[in-house]
Every structure is written in C-alpha cells, then in structure tokens.
Design a protein around this motif. Structure first.
Motif, PDB file in Angstrom:
ATOM      1  N   VAL A 135       2.034 -13.332 -28.041  1.00 47.71           N
ATOM      2  CA  VAL A 135       3.324 -13.544 -28.508  1.00 47.71           C
ATOM      3  C   VAL A 135       4.125 -13.783 -27.135  1.00 47.71           C
ATOM      4  CG1 VAL A 135       3.190 -12.366 -30.643  1.00 47.71           C
ATOM      5  CG2 VAL A 135       3.226 -11.178 -28.719  1.00 47.71           C
ATOM      6  N   GLY A 136       3.611 -13.842 -26.135  1.00 44.75           N
ATOM      7  CA  GLY A 136       4.365 -13.975 -24.839  1.00 44.75           C
ATOM      8  C   GLY A 136       5.296 -12.810 -24.523  1.00 44.75           C
ATOM      9  N   LEU A 137       4.646 -11.696 -24.615  1.00 45.63           N
ATOM     10  CA  LEU A 137       5.481 -10.293 -24.460  1.00 45.63           C
ATOM     11  C   LEU A 137       5.243 -10.157 -22.767  1.00 45.63           C
ATOM     12  CD1 LEU A 137       6.814  -7.765 -25.375  1.00 45.63           C
ATOM     13  CD2 LEU A 137       4.156  -6.696 -25.170  1.00 45.63           C
ATOM     14  N   GLN A 138       6.631  -9.878 -22.149  1.00 47.98           N
ATOM     15  CA  GLN A 138       6.676 -10.046 -20.803  1.00 47.98           C
ATOM     16  C   GLN A 138       6.205  -8.565 -20.138  1.00 47.98           C
ATOM     17  OE1 GLN A 138      10.437 -11.133 -19.349  1.00 47.98           O
ATOM     18  NE2 GLN A 138      10.054 -13.217 -19.638  1.00 47.98           N
ATOM     19  N   LEU A 139       5.457  -8.629 -19.197  1.00 47.66           N
ATOM     20  CA  LEU A 139       5.188  -7.263 -18.265  1.00 47.66           C
ATOM     21  C   LEU A 139       5.948  -7.575 -17.230  1.00 47.66           C
ATOM     22  CD1 LEU A 139       1.312  -7.029 -18.752  1.00 47.66           C
ATOM     23  CD2 LEU A 139       3.145  -6.427 -20.523  1.00 47.66           C
ATOM     24  N   ASP A 140       6.451  -6.414 -16.364  1.00 45.96           N
ATOM     25  CA  ASP A 140       6.850  -6.558 -15.028  1.00 45.96           C
ATOM     26  C   ASP A 140       5.984  -6.587 -14.038  1.00 45.96           C
ATOM     27  OD1 ASP A 140       6.103  -3.940 -14.638  1.00 45.96           O
ATOM     28  OD2 ASP A 140       7.953  -3.050 -14.810  1.00 45.96           O
ATOM     29  N   GLU A 141       6.159  -6.473 -12.692  1.00 40.48           N
ATOM     30  CA  GLU A 141       5.271  -6.748 -11.646  1.00 40.48           C
ATOM     31  C   GLU A 141       4.432  -5.604 -11.414  1.00 40.48           C
ATOM     32  OE1 GLU A 141       8.577  -6.577 -11.558  1.00 40.48           O
ATOM     33  OE2 GLU A 141       9.011  -4.761 -10.449  1.00 40.48           O
ATOM     34  N   ARG A 142       4.580  -4.392 -11.997  1.00 44.19           N
ATOM     35  CA  ARG A 142       3.784  -3.054 -12.074  1.00 44.19           C
ATOM     36  C   ARG A 142       2.668  -3.073 -13.256  1.00 44.19           C
ATOM     37  NH1 ARG A 142       6.521   1.901 -10.637  1.00 44.19           N
ATOM     38  NH2 ARG A 142       8.219   1.335 -12.017  1.00 44.19           N
ATOM     39  N   GLY A 143       2.852  -4.114 -14.314  1.00 44.03           N
ATOM     40  CA  GLY A 143       2.141  -4.038 -15.396  1.00 44.03           C
ATOM     41  C   GLY A 143       2.572  -3.269 -16.461  1.00 44.03           C
ATOM     42  N   PHE A 144       4.087  -2.573 -16.453  1.00 50.97           N
ATOM     43  CA  PHE A 144       4.681  -2.019 -17.454  1.00 50.97           C
ATOM     44  C   PHE A 144       5.270  -3.328 -18.185  1.00 50.97           C
ATOM     45  CE2 PHE A 144       5.076   0.950 -14.080  1.00 50.97           C
ATOM     46  CZ  PHE A 144       4.762   2.286 -14.772  1.00 50.97           C
ATOM     47  N   CYS A 155      15.481  -0.465 -24.455  1.00 54.59           N
ATOM     48  CA  CYS A 155      14.066  -0.405 -24.834  1.00 54.59           C
ATOM     49  C   CYS A 155      13.623  -1.844 -25.474  1.00 54.59           C
ATOM     50  CB  CYS A 155      13.646   0.693 -25.470  1.00 54.59           C
ATOM     51  SG  CYS A 155      13.468   2.080 -24.641  1.00 54.59           S
ATOM     52  N   LYS A 156      14.622  -2.736 -25.359  1.00 50.90           N
ATOM     53  CA  LYS A 156      14.265  -4.049 -25.686  1.00 50.90           C
ATOM     54  C   LYS A 156      13.380  -4.908 -24.974  1.00 50.90           C
ATOM     55  CE  LYS A 156      18.476  -5.184 -28.770  1.00 50.90           C
ATOM     56  NZ  LYS A 156      19.955  -5.479 -28.266  1.00 50.90           N
ATOM     57  N   THR A 157      12.419  -5.521 -25.401  1.00 49.66           N
ATOM     58  CA  THR A 157      11.584  -6.216 -24.695  1.00 49.66           C
ATOM     59  C   THR A 157      12.076  -7.816 -24.698  1.00 49.66           C
ATOM     60  OG1 THR A 157      10.097  -7.282 -26.492  1.00 49.66           O
ATOM     61  CG2 THR A 157       9.489  -5.226 -25.354  1.00 49.66           C
ATOM     62  N   ASN A 158      11.370  -8.939 -24.066  1.00 50.40           N
ATOM     63  CA  ASN A 158      11.735 -10.222 -24.273  1.00 50.40           C
ATOM     64  C   ASN A 158      11.773 -10.971 -25.477  1.00 50.40           C
ATOM     65  OD1 ASN A 158       8.954 -10.164 -23.801  1.00 50.40           O
ATOM     66  ND2 ASN A 158       9.004 -12.287 -23.561  1.00 50.40           N
ATOM     67  N   LEU A 159      11.060 -10.261 -26.276  1.00 50.25           N
ATOM     68  CA  LEU A 159      11.009 -10.829 -27.831  1.00 50.25           C
ATOM     69  C   LEU A 159      11.964 -10.124 -28.777  1.00 50.25           C
ATOM     70  CD1 LEU A 159       6.966 -10.605 -27.986  1.00 50.25           C
ATOM     71  CD2 LEU A 159       8.343 -12.679 -27.318  1.00 50.25           C
ATOM     72  N   PRO A 160      12.334 -10.747 -29.743  1.00 49.46           N
ATOM     73  CA  PRO A 160      13.573 -10.381 -30.788  1.00 49.46           C
ATOM     74  C   PRO A 160      12.730  -9.321 -31.350  1.00 49.46           C
ATOM     75  CG  PRO A 160      12.936 -12.792 -30.933  1.00 49.46           C
ATOM     76  CD  PRO A 160      12.296 -12.534 -29.847  1.00 49.46           C
ATOM     77  N   ASN A 161      13.352  -8.189 -31.868  1.00 49.31           N
ATOM     78  CA  ASN A 161      12.609  -7.181 -32.625  1.00 49.31           C
ATOM     79  C   ASN A 161      11.359  -6.390 -32.122  1.00 49.31           C
ATOM     80  OD1 ASN A 161      14.965  -7.562 -34.193  1.00 49.31           O
ATOM     81  ND2 ASN A 161      14.054  -9.208 -35.353  1.00 49.31           N
TER      82      ASN A 161
END
Ligand code: FAD
Ligand code: NAI
Length: 476
Positions: free
Chosen positions: A295-304, A311-317
């Motif tokens: 779904v293209g969920l983004q992680l940060d450089e440390r894998g979180f 607490c919103k991710t890059n994906l809507p909802n």
C-alpha cells in the motif's frame, strides 16, 4: 470467502491496539482487532509484548523475587523468623504465567464486552479497496477484512547483537529472561537499561551472581544525574555488578555456558563466562509481515512507521501507535496514542502530552520521573530551582524499613512552575502520579507544598521536596 466489513481494523492487540479498539468501539464504530500472539497451547494471547513477555510477567517476577529477598534478609529485623526458607522457582514461574493468563483472558472479555470482533492470526495489507483497505488475516483465523480506517499497533522486538542471535537457551531476549527454569550461578547482562536492571534485579535476588556490561560511560544517561548516581550506589550495595564503558566483542555460546569478550572502560581485554546471557540493548519496531509495500506505507530511516504528531501515516486513514512509531517505548504511551487516534477518527481532538509521560524503573528501590532532568535544564539554559527530600527523614519509610533514596523537584526559577520531578525510593511508581497530575495542571512547587498530605505516608516526601524548592522543609 467473503470480505468482512468494519469501520476500523486494528492490527495488534498490545496496549496500543486493544485500547484503541475499545475506545473506537465506545465511540460507536464497528471494530475488528487482529493479533497473532499465541499461548503455549496455541490459543490467542492478546495483550502484546506488555502482557506476554514485558510489563506484566516482569512485574510478577519482580514482586515474587522481592518477597523472597525480604523473607531471607529483612523479615528477621521485623521479628519474623523464617526457618528453612527455600525457593520454589517452578511455582514462581507458574504464578507469573497465571498472572499473564488472567490478563490475556481479561482482554478477551473486554473485546466481547465492547463487541469488538477479534481475529487470531497475522494481518497484512492486501491493498486499497473500496473506500478503505483490505487486510488479510492468516493463521487460526483466515479472513479478509475491509475498513475505512486502519490502526497499526504492531509493537517492537528485542534488538540482537550482530553475531549473537537469541536462542532463548543461553542467549536470551526478554522472552527467555522471564522463563529461566533454574537460577543461573553466573548471569551476564548486556545493556544496563530498563530491562537489564529489572531482570538483573530479579535473578540477583533469586541467587545469581549478576554482571551487567553497559556500553555507555554513565549509568542511566536519560535519568536525572543525581538520581542515577544514587541508584547506582544502591545497586552496587545490593551486589549488582555494573561495568560501564564496555566495548562488547565476540560472544561465543558453548554447550552449557556462553563467553563474552569485551574491552572494559580502562581498555583491558576481558573474557567473561556466564551460564546465561541476557541481551537488552533496546528494541526495534515490528513491521514484519504487514506487507507495508503493498500500500506504499512509509517507514522512517530507523524502520519505524513514519507518523506526524497525530499518529497519521502517509496513507489516508491509516494510523500507527505505540512502539512501532517514534517516542518512548512504554505501554502507557501506546495506550494514550491509541485513545487519541480513536477520538480523532471520530472527529474529536485526541491529544497525547509527551511532556508529562511518566517513566518508572521497577528496581528496588524504584526509580520514577516525569519532565525535565537537571542536566537537560542546564543544557537548555532554563533557570530553575531545585529541592529534594530524603526518605530517611520520612516516618512511613522508616516504618516500612525502606529509607533509601529521595524525591527531587525542579521548578522554574521565576514562575515556580514544576518542570520535573525525580524519585528514587519506595513506591516511586505510585508517588510519581501526583507529579504527573500537577504538571498536567501546570502547578507550581508551592501548590504541592500547600496541599495537605496524609501522615504518615511516603507522599509526605513529595510535599517536603516541594517545600525544599523554597528552602522550607519541615522535617529535614
Ligand atoms: P506490543 O505490546 O508489542 O503489541 C503488538 C502486538 O501486535 C503483539 O501482540 C504482536 O504479536 C502483534 N502483531 C505484530 N504484527 C502483527 C501482524 N502483522 N498481525 C497481527 N498481529 C501482529 N512498558 C511500560 O510502560 N511499563 C513496564 O513496566 C514495561 N515493562 C516492560 C518489560 C519488558 C521485559 C519489555 C520487553 C517491555 C516492557 N515495557 C514496559 C514496554 C511495553 O511492553 C511496550 O511499550 C508496549 O508493549 C508497546 O505496546 P504496543 O501495543 O505498541 O505493542
Ligand atoms: P534501553 O534502551 O532501556 O537500554 C539499553 C541499554 O543498552 C542502554 O543503556 C544502552 O546504552 C545499552 N547498549 C546499547 N547497545 C549496547 C552495546 N552494543 N553494548 C553494551 N550496551 C549497549 O533498552 P532495554 O532495556 O532493552 O528496554 C527496551 C525498552 O523497553 C525500554 O527502553 C523501555 O522503553 C521498555 N521497557 C520499559 C520498562 C518500564 O517501563 N519499566 C521495563 C522494560 C522495558
């Protein structure tokens, strides 16, 4: 197989996930929660790391081992003679397992009570579908769920040292550290953080010779320096051997022991041999098996999972809470975020105040704090006043027979607003709540100093430390 429709799907039933599910259900949403944790019999064991191999079993063993130590060392002073004291480790571990099971069952009951559909299995994103997302469940339950909102609360795993994978027999993560079936004569621990100190304390009390090897040159760098120093002295007195500034080299498991090569703070090469070795050097976020890439969920450089302050991710909802996102890895932080997210989904203004999250280390004495440390205030150039009060001068602590440690207040030099409270001493975990409440209400040290505290109680030390900010202690 038909797709099951919900308003909210929560992935993970640790403190972040199950609390988010309950709050969302209270707000009128149809909610599913998926968790893959199984008990020894293969049944569902909701509650996550916290319930199964974290907060709950560690506190059960800390309690049991403290009773054992008191029976052996301090009962006599109270006039209670215990003849033939013996450790029944099997029973101690059984009790710990029962406490865990009560918590697993309690969460299953809460799911029923709140009409939350619970699925036992691994959840992964199958793709965006309809107005939301399809989530596949594989395991005891095999289903496809669809929901507009997904809350990810998949937690964290113990971090391994390169070349020393956990086998849970000789090289132990928190999981193995909570289930050692015979007291090791020599126990090694790498990492003098929260787990190292708590688990080191358990096994020392039960009779192990415990050596903790820490990489940093200071003990508990995030803790107020004065409190950390005091705690370090008390741990040394108890017999915990803590070596700071160690550079860990090769770890070699043998048939029934494990050797650790390290260079100590003085630059001396040492080889230590232990019957068991706990590695507690921090934890990594758990995004295994989520199929985040689908779904293209983004992680940060440390894998979180990358999230904003809400607490919103890059994906809507799609939201993420707890150990799998930035911030302290604490159960109550995960819970606060879970509640806040459910409320935001409902259009409310859920909020987590990171400045007032309490920390507790459940050693004996306990260490607890909230807000800024003295070294942070100095580094940030904030003018402050400090006041402290020792438990030695507290009547209740004397009656308890536990007079170690102190309460310390840090308040703004001009406004007197409380900026931090730091405690090392008996029941610090309970005492810190007063400070959290006070800081949430932006109270001054004077506010606490003017509140009537019951006598004799440990909380009088909190009042006295607040008085000490203005150099007006009454009992010291
Ligand atoms: P977790 O509790 O880790 O729960 C995540 C859940 O998600 C797990 O059940 C996992 O199986 C499930 N999961 C993961 N991926 C999937 C998937 N794809 N599909 C389905 N399910 C999935 N914190 C405190 O505040 N106080 C303490 O005293 C304390 N003691 C601790 C002691 C130890 C030994 C350890 C290791 C930790 C301790 N912690 C403590 C930290 C605390 O356990 C964590 O901060 C807390 O559990 C985080 O909650 P969470 O919901 O984010 O994740
Ligand atoms: P930690 O971050 O508390 O401590 C890890 C320690 O290991 C640090 O002191 C670090 O300097 C040291 N370290 C790291 N790499 C090292 C290396 N290569 N060699 C030697 N030392 C090294 O992590 P821990 O103890 O694993 O616990 C993980 C988290 O779980 C905690 O940070 C906390 O968030 C949570 N937890 C909370 C508890 C509580 O609230 N009472 C109890 C237990 C865990």
């Amino acid at each position: 197989m038909s797709t099951k429709q919900f308003d909210v799907v929560v992935i993970g039933a640790g403190p972040g996930g199950y609390i988010a599910a309950i709050r969302a259900a209270q707000l009128g949403f149809s909610v599913a929660c998926v968790d893959e944790w199984s008990n020894a019999k293969g049944g569902a064991a909701p509650g996550g790391t916290c319930t199964n191999v974290g907060c709950i079993p560690s506190k059960a063993l800390l309690q049991s081992s403290e009773h054992f130590e008191h029976a052996g060392h301090s009962f006599a002073e109270h006039g209670i003679d215990v003849a033939g004291l013996q450790l029944n480790l099997g029973q101690m571990l059984k009790r710990k397992d029962n406490v865990v099971k009560q918590n697993n069952d309690g969460i299953l009951y809460l799911f029923k009570k709140n009409k939350i559909a619970f699925f036992h299995g691994r959840a992964s994103f199958a793709g965006a579908a309809g107005a939301g997302y399809d989530v596949s469940v594989a395991g005891a339950a095999n289903e496809t769920l669809n929901a507009k909102h997904v809350i990810i609360a998949t937690g964290s795993n113990a971090r391994e040292l390169p070349g020393a994978p956990f086998d849970e027999k000789l090289i132990l993560s928190n999981t193995g550290a909570l289930a050692i079936d015979a007291v090791p004569a020599k126990l090694g621990v790498i990492g003098a953080g929260v787990i190292g100190l708590e688990m080191g304390s358990v096994w020392r009390r039960l009779g192990s010779d415990v050596t903790i090897l820490e990489g940093l040159p200071v003990l508990l760098g995030a803790v107020d320096e004065q409190i950390a120093k005091e705690a370090g002295k008390l741990f040394a007195k108890q017999g915990l051997k803590i070596s700071l500034g160690c550079k860990i080299g090769t770890i070699t498991p043998g048939a029934d022991n494990v050797s650790v090569d390290y260079v100590d703070a003085k630059g001396v090469a040492v080889t230590a041999v232990f019957d068991k070795l706990i590695i507690s050097i921090g934890r990594t976020p758990n995004t295994n098996g989520l199929a985040a890439d689908k779904v293209g969920l983004q992680l940060d450089e440390r894998g979180f999972i990358a999230v904003d302050g809400d607490c919103k991710t890059n994906l809507p909802n799609v939201w993420a809470v707890g150990d799998v996102v930035r911030g302290p890895m604490l159960a109550h932080k995960a819970e606060e975020e879970g509640v806040a997210v459910a409320e935001r989904i409902a259009g409310q203004h859920g909020h987590t105040n990171f400045n007032t999250i309490p920390w507790v280390i459940y050693t004996s004495p306990e260490i607890a704090w909230v807000g800024k440390t003295e070294q942070t205030l100095k580094a940030e150039g904030i003018a402050y006043k400090a006041g402290s009060f020792p438990f030695l001068a507290n009547g209740r602590a004397r009656a308890l027979g536990d007079t170690s440690g102190m309460v310390k207040f840090l308040a703004d030099a001009t406004t007197d607003e409380i900026l931090g409270v730091h405690i090392v001493g008996p029941m610090a975990s309970e005492l810190i709540s007063e400070a959290v409440v006070a800081m949430e209400f932006k109270a001054s040290a004077e506010d606490i100093a003017r509140i009537c505290h019951a006598h004799p109680s440990l909380s009088e030390a909190t009042k006295e430390a607040a008085l000490a900010v203005d150099k007006r202690t009454l009992n010291f």
